[in-house]
Design a protein around this motif. Structure first.
Motif, PDB file in Angstrom:
ATOM      1  N   ARG A 149       0.841  -1.187   0.000  1.00  0.00           N
ATOM      2  CA  ARG A 149       0.000   0.000   0.000  1.00  0.00           C
ATOM      3  C   ARG A 149       0.886   1.251   0.000  1.00  0.00           C
ATOM      4  O   ARG A 149       2.086   1.182   0.216  1.00  0.00           O
ATOM      5  CB  ARG A 149      -0.918  -0.010   1.223  1.00  0.00           C
TER       6      ARG A 149
ATOM      7  N   GLU B 127       1.075   3.524   2.167  1.00  0.00           N
ATOM      8  CA  GLU B 127       1.704   3.753   3.464  1.00  0.00           C
ATOM      9  C   GLU B 127       2.996   2.953   3.604  1.00  0.00           C
ATOM     10  O   GLU B 127       3.928   3.392   4.299  1.00  0.00           O
ATOM     11  CB  GLU B 127       0.740   3.383   4.593  1.00  0.00           C
ATOM     12  N   HIS B 128       3.093   1.806   2.941  1.00  0.00           N
ATOM     13  CA  HIS B 128       4.337   1.038   2.968  1.00  0.00           C
ATOM     14  C   HIS B 128       5.434   1.776   2.210  1.00  0.00           C
ATOM     15  O   HIS B 128       6.566   1.901   2.695  1.00  0.00           O
ATOM     16  CB  HIS B 128       4.120  -0.345   2.353  1.00  0.00           C
TER      17      HIS B 128
ATOM     18  N   SER C  29       6.481   4.867   4.163  1.00  0.00           N
ATOM     19  CA  SER C  29       7.215   4.517   5.384  1.00  0.00           C
ATOM     20  C   SER C  29       8.645   4.112   5.069  1.00  0.00           C
ATOM     21  O   SER C  29       9.581   4.504   5.775  1.00  0.00           O
ATOM     22  CB  SER C  29       6.498   3.379   6.120  1.00  0.00           C
TER      23      SER C  29
ATOM     24  N   SER D 201       5.577  11.100  -1.111  1.00  0.00           N
ATOM     25  CA  SER D 201       4.370  10.802  -0.347  1.00  0.00           C
ATOM     26  C   SER D 201       4.691  10.915   1.140  1.00  0.00           C
ATOM     27  O   SER D 201       5.731  10.449   1.594  1.00  0.00           O
ATOM     28  CB  SER D 201       3.852   9.396  -0.670  1.00  0.00           C
TER      29      SER D 201
ATOM     30  N   ALA E  82       2.489   9.786   3.455  1.00  0.00           N
ATOM     31  CA  ALA E  82       1.498   8.916   4.091  1.00  0.00           C
ATOM     32  C   ALA E  82       2.169   7.898   5.013  1.00  0.00           C
ATOM     33  O   ALA E  82       1.924   6.690   4.931  1.00  0.00           O
ATOM     34  CB  ALA E  82       0.667   8.214   3.027  1.00  0.00           C
ATOM     35  N   VAL E  83       3.035   8.371   5.905  1.00  0.00           N
ATOM     36  CA  VAL E  83       3.735   7.480   6.836  1.00  0.00           C
ATOM     37  C   VAL E  83       2.807   7.153   7.993  1.00  0.00           C
ATOM     38  O   VAL E  83       2.221   8.044   8.611  1.00  0.00           O
ATOM     39  CB  VAL E  83       5.020   8.139   7.365  1.00  0.00           C
ATOM     40  N   THR E  84       2.665   5.872   8.293  1.00  0.00           N
ATOM     41  CA  THR E  84       1.814   5.443   9.398  1.00  0.00           C
ATOM     42  C   THR E  84       2.558   4.452  10.275  1.00  0.00           C
ATOM     43  O   THR E  84       3.517   3.818   9.841  1.00  0.00           O
ATOM     44  CB  THR E  84       0.523   4.780   8.882  1.00  0.00           C
ATOM     45  N   ARG E  85       2.106   4.337  11.509  1.00  0.00           N
ATOM     46  CA  ARG E  85       2.708   3.375  12.432  1.00  0.00           C
ATOM     47  C   ARG E  85       2.500   1.954  11.942  1.00  0.00           C
ATOM     48  O   ARG E  85       3.383   1.106  12.065  1.00  0.00           O
ATOM     49  CB  ARG E  85       2.090   3.544  13.827  1.00  0.00           C
ATOM     50  N   ARG E  86       1.355   1.683  11.353  1.00  0.00           N
ATOM     51  CA  ARG E  86       1.098   0.342  10.831  1.00  0.00           C
ATOM     52  C   ARG E  86       2.020   0.023   9.663  1.00  0.00           C
ATOM     53  O   ARG E  86       2.552  -1.081   9.549  1.00  0.00           O
ATOM     54  CB  ARG E  86      -0.364   0.215  10.391  1.00  0.00           C
ATOM     55  N   GLY E  87       2.239   1.014   8.781  1.00  0.00           N
ATOM     56  CA  GLY E  87       3.141   0.801   7.658  1.00  0.00           C
ATOM     57  C   GLY E  87       4.551   0.496   8.110  1.00  0.00           C
ATOM     58  O   GLY E  87       5.226  -0.378   7.550  1.00  0.00           O
TER      59      GLY E  87
END
Length: 260
Positions: free
Chosen positions: A97, A99-100, A103, A220, A222-227
């Protein structure tokens, strides 16, 4: 005897088998094409690299190669570890995704910045180890590679994941195609060890640009903790393996460089 139920199930089974067979044939064709492009990639790299090395051996002194060896160690380290192995995680993951991707880019950026700052600080100590102030300047210039290489990590992972062998071959050809004229011209002009260092930096920068171009880079945030959680564990394992392998294969260049 074929019952009514069997008559209905059999066509569905055959219909399901045909796409699987076509998919296997598609992968087989891609593997053959990939092998041909890999052969061409290695052949051209060697075709350009061997005569370049022979000519440089005539134009440069052992001291030039010794100073360049110290800087080259860190240039190659930056090239190998600039992506921290996280690009391999992007290739291996089942679903990638945005976010990956974001990240991985974020972690690569932090790693590159930290590595550059560290080398800038320890460069005088490395120069003192060699007993030559020129090594300090060479290592500091070489450390800029860490500010460049991370840009192409995610994009090259995309090329690998999508098995775009032709584009990957063009990326790999960028390095020898740029290194040869820059190194030979500077060595002929009397730049000594700088010809090797600058040529490698130019070649790596060109390779990064080609990765960005063929991989369709886009910034991008779109960095997330889940990613991060889904990419870091696997990536750090690959990173540790690469670090140990590179140390085992290349630490001798630091010793040889000091002797030269």
């Amino acid at each position: 005897t074929i019952t009514t139920d069997s008559a209905e199930v059999l066509p569905r089974a055959l219909a399901h088998e045909r796409p699987n067979r076509a998919k296997g044939q598609s992968y087989g064709k891609k593997a053959k094409v990939g092998a041909l492009w890999s052969l061409g990639r290695e052949s051209i790299t060697q075709l350009l690299g061997i005569p370049t090395a022979l000519i440089l051996a005539r134009l440069l002194s052992p001291a030039d190669f010794g100073i360049a060896a110290a800087a080259t160690f860190f240039i190659q380290l930056g090239k190998r570890l600039g992506n921290m192995g996280l690009n391999t995680a992007l290739v291996r993951m089942k679903d990638v995704r945005e976010e990956h991707r974001a990240s991985v880019f974020f972690i690569n950026f932090l790693f590159g910045l930290a590595a550059w700052g560290t080398l800038m600080l320890v460069a005088p100590s490395i120069g003192a180890l060699y007993g030559d102030g020129r090594v300090t300047d060479a290592v500091r210039v070489a450390s800029t590679i860490f500010l460049v290489n991370f840009f192409g990590a995610v994009e090259y992972a995309v090329l690998q994941r999508e098995m775009k062998f032709k584009e990957m071959a063009f990326v790999e050809w960028t390095t020898p195609v740029l290194f040869m004229p820059v190194a030979l011209a500077m060595a002929w002009g009397g730049w000594g060890y700088w010809s090797l260092i600058v040529a490698q930096l130019v070649a790596n920068a060109g390779s990064t640009c080609s990765k960005v171009y063929f991989g369709g880079w886009r910034l991008s945030l779109a960095v997330t903790r889940r990613g991060l959680a889904e990419t870091l564990p696997f990536g750090m394992g690959v990173y540790a393996k690469r670090l140990l392998t590179y140390a085992a294969e290349s630490l001798d260049s630091l010793i040889v460089g000091s002797l030269f």
